[in-house]
Design a protein around this motif. Structure first.
Motif, PDB file in Angstrom:
ATOM      1  N   ILE A 147      15.819  -4.762   7.078  1.00  0.00           N
ATOM      2  CA  ILE A 147      14.804  -3.691   6.390  1.00  0.00           C
ATOM      3  C   ILE A 147      15.541  -2.336   6.711  1.00  0.00           C
ATOM      4  O   ILE A 147      16.041  -2.156   7.882  1.00  0.00           O
ATOM      5  CB  ILE A 147      13.370  -3.901   6.979  1.00  0.00           C
ATOM      6  N   GLN A 148      15.333  -1.493   5.599  1.00  0.00           N
ATOM      7  CA  GLN A 148      15.835  -0.198   5.786  1.00  0.00           C
ATOM      8  C   GLN A 148      15.008   0.843   5.274  1.00  0.00           C
ATOM      9  O   GLN A 148      13.905   0.551   4.479  1.00  0.00           O
ATOM     10  CB  GLN A 148      17.043   0.175   4.698  1.00  0.00           C
ATOM     11  N   GLN A 151      12.964   1.705   1.492  1.00  0.00           N
ATOM     12  CA  GLN A 151      12.637   0.322   0.836  1.00  0.00           C
ATOM     13  C   GLN A 151      11.357   0.044   0.306  1.00  0.00           C
ATOM     14  O   GLN A 151      10.443   0.119   1.077  1.00  0.00           O
ATOM     15  CB  GLN A 151      13.563  -0.844   1.523  1.00  0.00           C
ATOM     16  N   ASP A 152      11.149  -0.560  -0.881  1.00  0.00           N
ATOM     17  CA  ASP A 152      10.001  -1.098  -1.206  1.00  0.00           C
ATOM     18  C   ASP A 152       9.892  -2.646  -0.597  1.00  0.00           C
ATOM     19  O   ASP A 152      10.835  -3.371  -1.020  1.00  0.00           O
ATOM     20  CB  ASP A 152       9.887  -1.271  -2.748  1.00  0.00           C
ATOM     21  N   VAL A 153       8.872  -2.714   0.031  1.00  0.00           N
ATOM     22  CA  VAL A 153       8.582  -4.030   0.822  1.00  0.00           C
ATOM     23  C   VAL A 153       7.288  -4.660   0.388  1.00  0.00           C
ATOM     24  O   VAL A 153       6.214  -4.069   0.418  1.00  0.00           O
ATOM     25  CB  VAL A 153       8.941  -4.018   2.152  1.00  0.00           C
ATOM     26  N   ALA A 175       9.584   1.949   5.627  1.00  0.00           N
ATOM     27  CA  ALA A 175       9.427   1.271   4.428  1.00  0.00           C
ATOM     28  C   ALA A 175       8.168   1.542   3.601  1.00  0.00           C
ATOM     29  O   ALA A 175       7.111   2.100   4.218  1.00  0.00           O
ATOM     30  CB  ALA A 175       9.427  -0.364   4.275  1.00  0.00           C
ATOM     31  N   TYR A 212      10.743  -5.218  -5.823  1.00  0.00           N
ATOM     32  CA  TYR A 212      10.949  -5.002  -4.219  1.00  0.00           C
ATOM     33  C   TYR A 212      12.320  -5.390  -3.766  1.00  0.00           C
ATOM     34  O   TYR A 212      12.940  -6.283  -4.189  1.00  0.00           O
ATOM     35  CB  TYR A 212      10.058  -5.895  -3.501  1.00  0.00           C
ATOM     36  N   ASP A 213      12.626  -4.327  -2.708  1.00  0.00           N
ATOM     37  CA  ASP A 213      13.969  -4.695  -2.106  1.00  0.00           C
ATOM     38  C   ASP A 213      14.140  -5.844  -1.330  1.00  0.00           C
ATOM     39  O   ASP A 213      14.838  -6.523  -1.020  1.00  0.00           O
ATOM     40  CB  ASP A 213      14.241  -3.572  -1.160  1.00  0.00           C
ATOM     41  N   GLY A 235      17.853  -7.634  -4.076  1.00  0.00           N
ATOM     42  CA  GLY A 235      16.667  -7.845  -2.909  1.00  0.00           C
ATOM     43  C   GLY A 235      16.904  -9.104  -2.265  1.00  0.00           C
ATOM     44  O   GLY A 235      17.622 -10.002  -2.488  1.00  0.00           O
TER      45      GLY A 235
END
Length: 259
Positions: A147-148, A151-153, A175, A212-213, A235
């Motif tokens: 996870i970065q 990002q969209d999680v 996120a 989402y990523d 993703g």
């Protein structure tokens, strides 16, 4: 000491509260007086022996771990001579699922690498609720999902044990978090200051055409093919647990064939 013991798979009725011999720690273990313990899905699998594939780890015909209980919090009462990081009196917590379980007892002897110091600002009860669920969420997001920040999680199954930790960890790591849960749990998730909450009883993850990523699927029922439709081209999808139908998909079907 007293402990909950089972010699066969079944419902909670198979558990017996018995007087058994207090364990003695070996040179590489500590003896913990248990103040609090918790129940996770893994405890239920261990007790019931279902799904059947779990019996290859827990015992085919009967439990090889007679005392259930994974998460514990307590005080160290004795230490082995090779133990380096703990002393008698330390308040600790940990996950015993990889070191013989046995948390549903007054005392348990465990390797020192199965426990950590309990933070002073939380109770034993709070500490006992952390290890299995929180570490699963952290490993899924950080170690597997990479996870970065920014990002969209999407966390599907956000109101369970792993899910509630996952949404908070993802948010803390920067996120933009969308949490999916049922109507009765919407207020709980909103109280965690999550960016977006989807009530799956009223809408789907596709209603707003968002992608989402990273998607963390914690529930055991949503088809994996549905998750993959909501992924960005680069993703990642991480499955935690899952139903018997999902596991073969995740293990053997190439992701690109399901998009």
């Amino acid at each position: 000491m007293k402990a909950y013991v089972t010699n066969k798979y079944g419902s909670p009725d198979v558990l017996e509260l018995l007087d058994i011999e207090k364990p003695i720690c070996n040179d590489n273990q500590v003896l913990v007086k248990v103040h609090a313990t918790s129940i996770n899905y893994g405890n239920i699998v261990l007790l019931r022996g279902k799904p059947f594939v779990a019996r290859f780890a827990f015992g085919i015909t009967k439990p090889k771990f007679r005392i259930p209980g994974g998460d514990i919090a307590g005080t160290i009462e004795a230490v082995g001579k090779n133990v380096k990081h703990f002393i008698v009196g330390d308040e600790v917590f940990g996950d015993l699922s990889s070191s013989g379980w046995s948390g549903y007892a007054e005392y348990v002897a465990v390797p020192e690498n199965s426990i950590a110091m309990k933070p002073k600002n939380i109770s034993f009860e709070e500490a006992a609720a952390l290890p299995m669920a929180a570490s699963t969420a952290l490993q899924a997001l950080r170690n597997k999902g990479n996870i970065q920040e920014g990002q969209d999680v999407l966390i599907y199954g956000a109101s369970g044990g792993v899910g509630t930790f996952a949404v908070q960890i993802a948010k803390a790591l920067g996120a933009n978090v969308t949490a999916v849960c049922s109507t009765r749990n919407v207020d709980i998730i909103k109280s965690l200051d999550i960016d977006h909450v989807i009530d799956y009883k009223k809408e789907t993850i596709f209603d707003k055409n968002n992608t989402y990523d990273l998607i963390l699927g914690v529930n055991g029922y949503q088809p994996i093919s549905e998750y993959l439709k909501a992924l960005k081209s680069s993703g990642k999808f991480i499955l935690v647990g899952g139903s018997p139908k999902q596991m073969p998909q995740a293990m053997f079907v190439p992701l690109e064939t399901k998009r």
